[in-house]
Design a protein around this motif. Sequence first.
Motif, short mmCIF file in Angstrom:
data_model
loop_
_atom_site.label_atom_id
_atom_site.label_comp_id
_atom_site.label_asym_id
_atom_site.label_seq_id
_atom_site.Cartn_x
_atom_site.Cartn_y
_atom_site.Cartn_z
N LEU A 1 -2.75 -5.20 -0.31
CA LEU A 1 -2.65 -4.89 -1.74
C LEU A 1 -2.60 -3.38 -1.99
O LEU A 1 -3.09 -2.59 -1.17
CB LEU A 1 -3.84 -5.50 -2.48
N PRO A 2 -2.05 -2.98 -3.13
CA PRO A 2 -2.00 -1.54 -3.46
C PRO A 2 -3.38 -0.99 -3.78
O PRO A 2 -4.30 -1.73 -4.17
CB PRO A 2 -1.08 -1.50 -4.69
N GLU A 3 -3.54 0.33 -3.63
CA GLU A 3 -4.82 0.97 -3.91
C GLU A 3 -5.07 1.13 -5.41
O GLU A 3 -6.22 1.27 -5.83
CB GLU A 3 -4.87 2.34 -3.24
N LYS B 1 -7.60 -6.13 0.56
CA LYS B 1 -7.87 -4.94 -0.24
C LYS B 1 -8.39 -3.85 0.69
O LYS B 1 -9.43 -4.00 1.33
CB LYS B 1 -8.91 -5.26 -1.32
N TYR C 1 -2.34 -9.39 -7.52
CA TYR C 1 -3.05 -10.46 -6.82
C TYR C 1 -2.80 -11.81 -7.50
O TYR C 1 -2.43 -12.80 -6.85
CB TYR C 1 -4.55 -10.14 -6.80
N SER D 1 0.83 -1.20 0.00
CA SER D 1 0.00 0.00 0.00
C SER D 1 0.87 1.25 0.00
O SER D 1 1.89 1.32 0.68
CB SER D 1 -0.91 0.00 1.23
N ARG E 1 -3.57 -3.72 -9.17
CA ARG E 1 -3.93 -4.58 -8.03
C ARG E 1 -4.30 -6.00 -8.47
O ARG E 1 -3.84 -6.99 -7.90
CB ARG E 1 -5.08 -3.96 -7.24
N ASN F 1 -6.05 0.45 -8.81
CA ASN F 1 -6.84 -0.61 -9.44
C ASN F 1 -6.17 -1.18 -10.68
O ASN F 1 -6.40 -2.35 -11.03
CB ASN F 1 -8.23 -0.07 -9.82
#
Length: 209
Positions: free
Chosen positions: A147-149, A179, A158, A81, A154, A151
């Motif tokens: 997870l990173p913000e 998430k 994943y 994140s 992400r 989109n």
Amino acid sequence: CQNPKQQCFEQDPFINAWNFNVDVNMLKVSARILPMPQIIYTNEFHVNNEQFRSSGVWSSTKTQFHRPTKFPPVWALINLSSSLNKESCKAFYEQLRDVAAHRGITCPDPVLYEEYNVQPDSISHMNAALKDMMEKNDDCKFFIVILPENNDIRDQIYGDLKRLCELQFGFGIVTQMIKLKEKEIKNQWNYSRLNNIMMKINIKLDGIN
């Protein structure tokens, strides 16, 4: 029949042809409310009428899982994140640890902490770094991944991490992906959310909820 809200059965040619009579009054049947039975979930947790709360109100009970898992002594917290730093992740872990204790699980501190500021052009570098970490710590068999913000990357991250950890190089490493929601970006976690995460972890680590 002029009123569309009325059935007008007496004017229906099919009903008349079969000599049917339809009573437009609803049938009334006497009934009674049965007392609530006792529900036994575990030896320690029973629900009876005295404990019944208002209908439609969810209560997150702080009771042990049916079979709490034995949390791995060596595990990793992977922070992808851009909003959370190491201190924020530590605060998240401490809250998760408290919920785990309510559910009968002793959750030790993460032995490994990795933080990556992932960009679209650096995903392969992150995968390589994690693979290197796995090689150096082959006793680590559980990852919690924030997870990173973004989109756009992400979903790819994943899938890449699931394949890397569970299907390819790190076969057998269990992962719990998280998430972030809007409030959690500000490090505001509620009990229900943390409890839901622990339920998923307990199942993945061979516990029974």
